[in-house]
Structures are given as structure tokens and as C-alpha cells.
Scaffold this motif. Structure first.
Motif, PDB file in Angstrom:
ATOM      1  N   PRO A   4       0.825  -1.203   0.000  1.00 25.61           N
ATOM      2  CA  PRO A   4       0.000   0.000   0.000  1.00 25.61           C
ATOM      3  C   PRO A   4       0.862   1.257   0.000  1.00 25.61           C
ATOM      4  O   PRO A   4       1.973   1.267   0.533  1.00 25.61           O
ATOM      5  CB  PRO A   4      -0.794  -0.106   1.311  1.00 25.61           C
ATOM      6  N   ALA A   5       0.350   2.314  -0.582  1.00 22.13           N
ATOM      7  CA  ALA A   5       1.072   3.584  -0.581  1.00 22.13           C
ATOM      8  C   ALA A   5       1.002   4.253   0.790  1.00 22.13           C
ATOM      9  O   ALA A   5       1.996   4.801   1.271  1.00 22.13           O
ATOM     10  CB  ALA A   5       0.501   4.510  -1.650  1.00 22.13           C
ATOM     11  N   LEU A   6      -0.159   4.214   1.427  1.00 19.05           N
ATOM     12  CA  LEU A   6      -0.339   4.843   2.732  1.00 19.05           C
ATOM     13  C   LEU A   6       0.432   4.092   3.814  1.00 19.05           C
ATOM     14  O   LEU A   6       0.365   2.860   3.891  1.00 19.05           O
ATOM     15  CB  LEU A   6      -1.820   4.876   3.113  1.00 19.05           C
ATOM     16  N   GLN A   7       1.140   4.821   4.658  1.00 23.10           N
ATOM     17  CA  GLN A   7       1.901   4.162   5.725  1.00 23.10           C
ATOM     18  C   GLN A   7       0.979   3.435   6.702  1.00 23.10           C
ATOM     19  O   GLN A   7       1.322   2.357   7.191  1.00 23.10           O
ATOM     20  CB  GLN A   7       2.762   5.204   6.450  1.00 23.10           C
ATOM     21  N   SER A   8      -0.196   4.003   6.986  1.00 19.73           N
ATOM     22  CA  SER A   8      -1.125   3.331   7.898  1.00 19.73           C
ATOM     23  C   SER A   8      -1.607   2.013   7.304  1.00 19.73           C
ATOM     24  O   SER A   8      -1.772   1.014   8.015  1.00 19.73           O
ATOM     25  CB  SER A   8      -2.325   4.240   8.185  1.00 19.73           C
ATOM     26  N   ALA A   9      -1.811   1.986   6.003  1.00 22.66           N
ATOM     27  CA  ALA A   9      -2.228   0.749   5.341  1.00 22.66           C
ATOM     28  C   ALA A   9      -1.076  -0.256   5.295  1.00 22.66           C
ATOM     29  O   ALA A   9      -1.300  -1.466   5.372  1.00 22.66           O
ATOM     30  CB  ALA A   9      -2.724   1.053   3.931  1.00 22.66           C
ATOM     31  N   GLN A  10       0.154   0.229   5.183  1.00 25.17           N
ATOM     32  CA  GLN A  10       1.313  -0.663   5.217  1.00 25.17           C
ATOM     33  C   GLN A  10       1.396  -1.395   6.552  1.00 25.17           C
ATOM     34  O   GLN A  10       1.662  -2.602   6.606  1.00 25.17           O
ATOM     35  CB  GLN A  10       2.601   0.131   4.980  1.00 25.17           C
ATOM     36  N   THR A  11       1.167  -0.656   7.637  1.00 27.10           N
ATOM     37  CA  THR A  11       1.194  -1.262   8.969  1.00 27.10           C
ATOM     38  C   THR A  11       0.140  -2.358   9.077  1.00 27.10           C
ATOM     39  O   THR A  11       0.409  -3.461   9.580  1.00 27.10           O
ATOM     40  CB  THR A  11       0.954  -0.189  10.042  1.00 27.10           C
ATOM     41  N   ALA A  12      -1.050  -2.075   8.590  1.00 29.78           N
ATOM     42  CA  ALA A  12      -2.130  -3.068   8.639  1.00 29.78           C
ATOM     43  C   ALA A  12      -1.800  -4.269   7.760  1.00 29.78           C
ATOM     44  O   ALA A  12      -2.123  -5.414   8.109  1.00 29.78           O
ATOM     45  CB  ALA A  12      -3.436  -2.430   8.193  1.00 29.78           C
ATOM     46  N   PHE A  13      -1.150  -4.022   6.628  1.00 31.61           N
ATOM     47  CA  PHE A  13      -0.782  -5.113   5.722  1.00 31.61           C
ATOM     48  C   PHE A  13       0.201  -6.069   6.395  1.00 31.61           C
ATOM     49  O   PHE A  13       0.050  -7.296   6.317  1.00 31.61           O
ATOM     50  CB  PHE A  13      -0.185  -4.527   4.444  1.00 31.61           C
TER      51      PHE A  13
ATOM     52  N   PRO B 239       2.704 -11.041   7.726  1.00 32.41           N
ATOM     53  CA  PRO B 239       3.984 -10.692   8.357  1.00 32.41           C
ATOM     54  C   PRO B 239       5.185 -10.761   7.417  1.00 32.41           C
ATOM     55  O   PRO B 239       6.151 -10.015   7.588  1.00 32.41           O
ATOM     56  CB  PRO B 239       4.097 -11.722   9.489  1.00 32.41           C
ATOM     57  N   ALA B 240       5.133 -11.627   6.404  1.00 32.58           N
ATOM     58  CA  ALA B 240       6.261 -11.743   5.472  1.00 32.58           C
ATOM     59  C   ALA B 240       6.458 -10.482   4.642  1.00 32.58           C
ATOM     60  O   ALA B 240       7.495 -10.326   3.975  1.00 32.58           O
ATOM     61  CB  ALA B 240       6.061 -12.937   4.546  1.00 32.58           C
ATOM     62  N   ALA B 241       5.502  -9.562   4.708  1.00 33.45           N
ATOM     63  CA  ALA B 241       5.630  -8.304   3.963  1.00 33.45           C
ATOM     64  C   ALA B 241       6.560  -7.317   4.656  1.00 33.45           C
ATOM     65  O   ALA B 241       6.914  -6.284   4.065  1.00 33.45           O
ATOM     66  CB  ALA B 241       4.252  -7.660   3.778  1.00 33.45           C
ATOM     67  N   ALA B 242       6.985  -7.615   5.884  1.00 34.42           N
ATOM     68  CA  ALA B 242       7.787  -6.660   6.664  1.00 34.42           C
ATOM     69  C   ALA B 242       9.031  -6.157   5.929  1.00 34.42           C
ATOM     70  O   ALA B 242       9.293  -4.936   5.917  1.00 34.42           O
ATOM     71  CB  ALA B 242       8.153  -7.260   8.017  1.00 34.42           C
ATOM     72  N   PRO B 243       9.867  -7.029   5.312  1.00 36.01           N
ATOM     73  CA  PRO B 243      11.049  -6.497   4.616  1.00 36.01           C
ATOM     74  C   PRO B 243      10.696  -5.536   3.488  1.00 36.01           C
ATOM     75  O   PRO B 243      11.441  -4.590   3.221  1.00 36.01           O
ATOM     76  CB  PRO B 243      11.736  -7.754   4.067  1.00 36.01           C
ATOM     77  N   PHE B 244       9.573  -5.760   2.830  1.00 31.93           N
ATOM     78  CA  PHE B 244       9.140  -4.867   1.762  1.00 31.93           C
ATOM     79  C   PHE B 244       8.749  -3.500   2.325  1.00 31.93           C
ATOM     80  O   PHE B 244       9.161  -2.458   1.818  1.00 31.93           O
ATOM     81  CB  PHE B 244       7.945  -5.468   1.021  1.00 31.93           C
ATOM     82  N   VAL B 245       7.933  -3.517   3.364  1.00 35.42           N
ATOM     83  CA  VAL B 245       7.450  -2.275   3.960  1.00 35.42           C
ATOM     84  C   VAL B 245       8.596  -1.503   4.613  1.00 35.42           C
ATOM     85  O   VAL B 245       8.688  -0.279   4.476  1.00 35.42           O
ATOM     86  CB  VAL B 245       6.328  -2.575   4.971  1.00 35.42           C
ATOM     87  N   ASP B 246       9.472  -2.208   5.319  1.00 34.48           N
ATOM     88  CA  ASP B 246      10.583  -1.539   6.000  1.00 34.48           C
ATOM     89  C   ASP B 246      11.481  -0.784   5.030  1.00 34.48           C
ATOM     90  O   ASP B 246      12.111   0.212   5.396  1.00 34.48           O
ATOM     91  CB  ASP B 246      11.423  -2.554   6.781  1.00 34.48           C
ATOM     92  N   ALA B 247      11.549  -1.261   3.795  1.00 36.61           N
ATOM     93  CA  ALA B 247      12.470  -0.665   2.820  1.00 36.61           C
ATOM     94  C   ALA B 247      11.860   0.497   2.040  1.00 36.61           C
ATOM     95  O   ALA B 247      12.572   1.176   1.294  1.00 36.61           O
ATOM     96  CB  ALA B 247      12.941  -1.739   1.841  1.00 36.61           C
TER      97      ALA B 247
END
Length: 414
Positions: A347-356, A361-369
């Protein structure tokens, strides 16, 4: 970069049910994005929406979002998925002054091409902003400091691994911190029937430079400097992986399909995008790692591709305002989370990234970067030349026997 269809080498996913009762309250953009100045008075307005991503459930989700939003706004909407060469279709429509009212645009090619022609509306005049987005994402929708597209989804890259391969080798599932760690890890996972890692190495389809860039960036390199220290260290990584037998020399013949070596359990590690986070066809348990860095203690960095919705500049002020309102409604937090969970995007929105990440949970490396990620669109047409130089250098160093430095200098003509 490669075309959208090449880059998004996705599997057909089962059309699972839509999230019940999407709460598109007041057609808000969510996550702090401002609502457009006008949100009513659109009765009787008819709009056309184009997108180019033709797999399910993504295609059905977009149609649902836009039809729900249109209903709330009193708009009639025709949502169309374009097949074939989408960029050419957009440019032809722009030349004929027949752009759709709303269009999904890639941020590396389509948005700058259309914005430079003056055929896209400035969304900021409708109160649309980039609150709630990381700076790296907010910049994806702008061209010459004007907001022509509202980011709704991004994609970057991470390392995927087969958990069973680690268990069989008696290796803990610990992310490699440095390039040397990755070479050692891949070597330890290599068996007679399984390579340690698979990567694309072919030229022409765009896959090799896309997956090479995170290694170059994580070595502190500048993609615009093909003979710099970061580029040398990244090419050396590939050379060392081939030298220790963990990356097959056949990789120079593989493109986007290289991941098939991983999904068929012929390789323990690979690099891929977020679409695999929702790929239910992978026949084993897997996990994700962030990229290693050339030196210990540094932070990995990735390249970022974005998708935005833009509105056609329209002499009919009511239609243009309605298009802006429709885009804002589509970009809601709920819609972004649902697209990510079912369609495999960040997701583009940071709040949506957190929910994703909470849901996947495997999405963490993607979101963190995402925060601080690199946008290769800033290189403009220069990137077309540079990416081929990197492919040529990788091939010359790994199977041609040259040093990384010599291969890069030869490929760049220096």
C-alpha cells in the motif's frame, strides 16, 4: 524498465471474497490525505477509468472500488482493463485528445510521459495531497513539482527462501547481513539437486537490472555511476555466487521465469516482488529476508516502482473535479489494504502498510524498505542505456571471466 506485463510476472490467484462492507466513508482518501474540495454536485457525470493489470482478483477489486465510489458520488463509471501495449494506448489517446477521465499510471514511464505533454490535471487544485505517505512514495506522483497522480500502491523487492531447505541443511533461518554472508549461506544451501540461489541474468526483458539494483543500492552505489565502487561490489557478488557454485552459470539465460527454479525447489533462495506474498500456488513453506549490504552495519536500500491514478486535464471543469473525487475515494486506506492482501502490492499509505504487515507478516522487509527507497525514474531515458550496461557487465564478469571492474568499464565504454 520492462513493460508492466513483463515486470508483473504474476500467477493467476483464486478470486477470494472481497472484504465485507468496505467503509468508504465520505469518499475520504484515508491516512491523512485531504478530501477534494468538491464531493457532490456530480449527478449525471459519466467517467471512464483505465487500468492495465489484468489478473484476478486485482481486476475485479478495482471495478468494485470504483463502482462503490461512483455510487456514493452520484457518478456513472465505466471501468476498463486495457490489454496489449498500455503505454502506447495512453500516448495515442493523449494525441487524439481522448484520454480516459481516470487512468492507472506507472511512475517510471507513463506518468512523466503524459505529464510532460500537459494532458494530466494538477490534483492539488482539488485539495488532494500526500499526507500519510513516505517521502519516497509521495514523490512518485509528481512531475516538475506538480502532483499529477495520487499513489495507491508501490512495489519493491526482497529475498524469498524455502524453509525446508534451511531445515535440511541444519541452518537457522537468519537473514544474511552482508554480501559475504549471502555467498556463504547460498553455498551452504547448495546440494546436488538444489542451487543455493537463483537470479535472472538475461538481457532484454528488464528482470536482471530490476533485481540487481537493490544489491547495487545496498552497496552504497549510485545507479547513474556504472563504474563506481557500489556497482563493482554488486557485480562481484554475482561473480562470487557463480564461482562457489550456488548460482548456476545458466542464470544468464533466465529472465522473469527464473523464479520457477525456486518454486520447483531447484533453488533455496531467490529475489522477487510482493506478488509472491499472496501466491497460494507455492508448494512449500517460505519466508522473506531483507537485502544484505556490502558492509556490516549498514541499512539495505531498494528501488521503488509506484502506481498512481491520474486525471485527464478536461475543459469540462465538473468532469475533472469528479475524476479527482473518484481518485481520492479509490485511494482509501481500506481499498489499499484490500488490494495488498488480495493482489500482492505494498500500500502507498503508511497506515495501510502497517495493517498489511499485521495481516501478512512476510511483507515486513518490503514495507521496512519503502522509506528512503530509490526511484529509478529520476534517471529518465538514461536508465534504458544504463540497465543494458549492467546486464552486459554481469554476464562478462560471471561467465566471461572478467573482473567486475573491467566488465563494468567495458560495458560503459570507459
Amino acid at each position: 524498465m520492462a513493460s508492466t506485463s513483463q515486470r508483473l510476472r504474476r500467477v493467476a490467484l483464486p478470486a477470494v471474497g472481497l472484504t465485507a462492507a468496505l467503509a468508504l466513508t465520505a469518499c475520504s482518501g484515508g491516512g491523512g490525505q485531504a478530501a477534494p474540495a468538491q464531493t457532490d454536485g456530480f449527478d449525471g457525470v459519466s467517467l471512464t477509468v483505465w487500468n492495465s493489470i489484468d489478473f484476478e482478483p486485482y481486476q475485479g477489486l478495482q471495478k468494485k472500488y470504483f463502482e462503490d465510489c461512483a455510487s456514493q458520488l452520484g457518478i456513472t463509471v465505466d471501468v476498463q482493463t486495457q490489454s496489449g501495449d498500455y503505454t502506447t494506448k495512453l500516448l495515442q489517446a493523449a494525441g487524439a485528445k481522448a484520454l480516459p477521465d481516470v487512468a492507472l499510471l506507472s511512475t517510471d514511464t507513463q506518468l512523466p510521459q503524459l505529464a510532460s505533454q500537459g494532458v494530466l490535471a494538477d490534483l492539488s487544485q482539488y485539495g488532494i495531497g500526500t499526507d500519510g505517505l513516505a517521502d519516497s512514495v509521495a514523490g512518485l506522483g509528481t512531475y516538475q513539482d506538480t502532483l499529477y497522480g495520487l499513489p495507491v500502491q508501490v512495489e519493491d523487492y526482497a529475498i524469498f527462501y524455502n524453509k525446508a531447505a534451511f531445515a535440511a541443511a541444519g541452518i537457522p533461518e537468519t537473514a544474511p547481513k552482508t554480501f559475504d554472508d549471502l555467498v556463504k549461506l547460498a553455498g551452504s544451501l547448495t546440494t546436488a539437486d538444489q542451487k543455493g540461489i537463483v537470479l535472472p541474468g538475461i538481457g532484454g526483458d528488464g528482470s536482471t537490472p530490476v533485481y540487481f539494483l537493490p544489491f547495487l543500492l545496498s552497496a552504497g552505489g549510485d545507479p547513474a555511476d556504472p563504474t563506481g565502487a557500489g556497482a563493482v561490489e554488486a557485480v562481484d557478488l554475482y561473480k562470487n555466487l557463480v564461482a562457489n557454485g550456488s548460482l548456476s552459470s545458466e542464470f544468464v539465460n533466465w529472465g522473469w521465469e527464473s523464479i520457477d527454479q525456486w518454486t520447483s525447489q531447484k533453488a533455496a533462495l531467490t529475489v522477487s516482488g510482493p506478488w509472491n506474498l499472496v501466491d497460494t500456488s507455492i508448494p512449500f513453506e517460505w519466508g522473506t529476508f531483507p537485502f544484505p549490504t556490502a558492509k556490516s552495519g549498514e541499512s539495505p536500500k531498494v528501488n521503488l516502482l509506484g502506481y498512481v491514478y491520474g486525471a485527464a486535464a478536461n475543459a469540462d471543469a465538473q468532469k475533472e473535479a469528479a475524476a479527482a473525487a473518484l481518485i481520492t475515494c479509490r485511494a482509501s486506506e481500506e481499498n489499499q489494504i484490500d488490494t495488498a492482501v488480495q493482489g500482492g502490492y505494498i500500500p502507498a499509505l503508511q497506515s495501510a502498510q502497517t495493517a498489511f504487515v499485521e495481516k501478512v507478516p512476510a511483507a515486513a522487509p518490503f514495507v521496512d524498505a519503502v522509506d528512503g527507497a530509490y526511484n529509478s525514474a529520476q534517471l529518465g531515458t538514461e536508465w534504458n542505456t544504463l540497465q543494458q550496461q549492467y546486464v552486459d557487465a554481469i554476464q562478462a564478469a560471471t561467465v566471461g571471466g572478467q573482473t567486475a571492474q573491467a566488465a563494468l568499464e567495458q560495458a560503459s565504454g570507459k
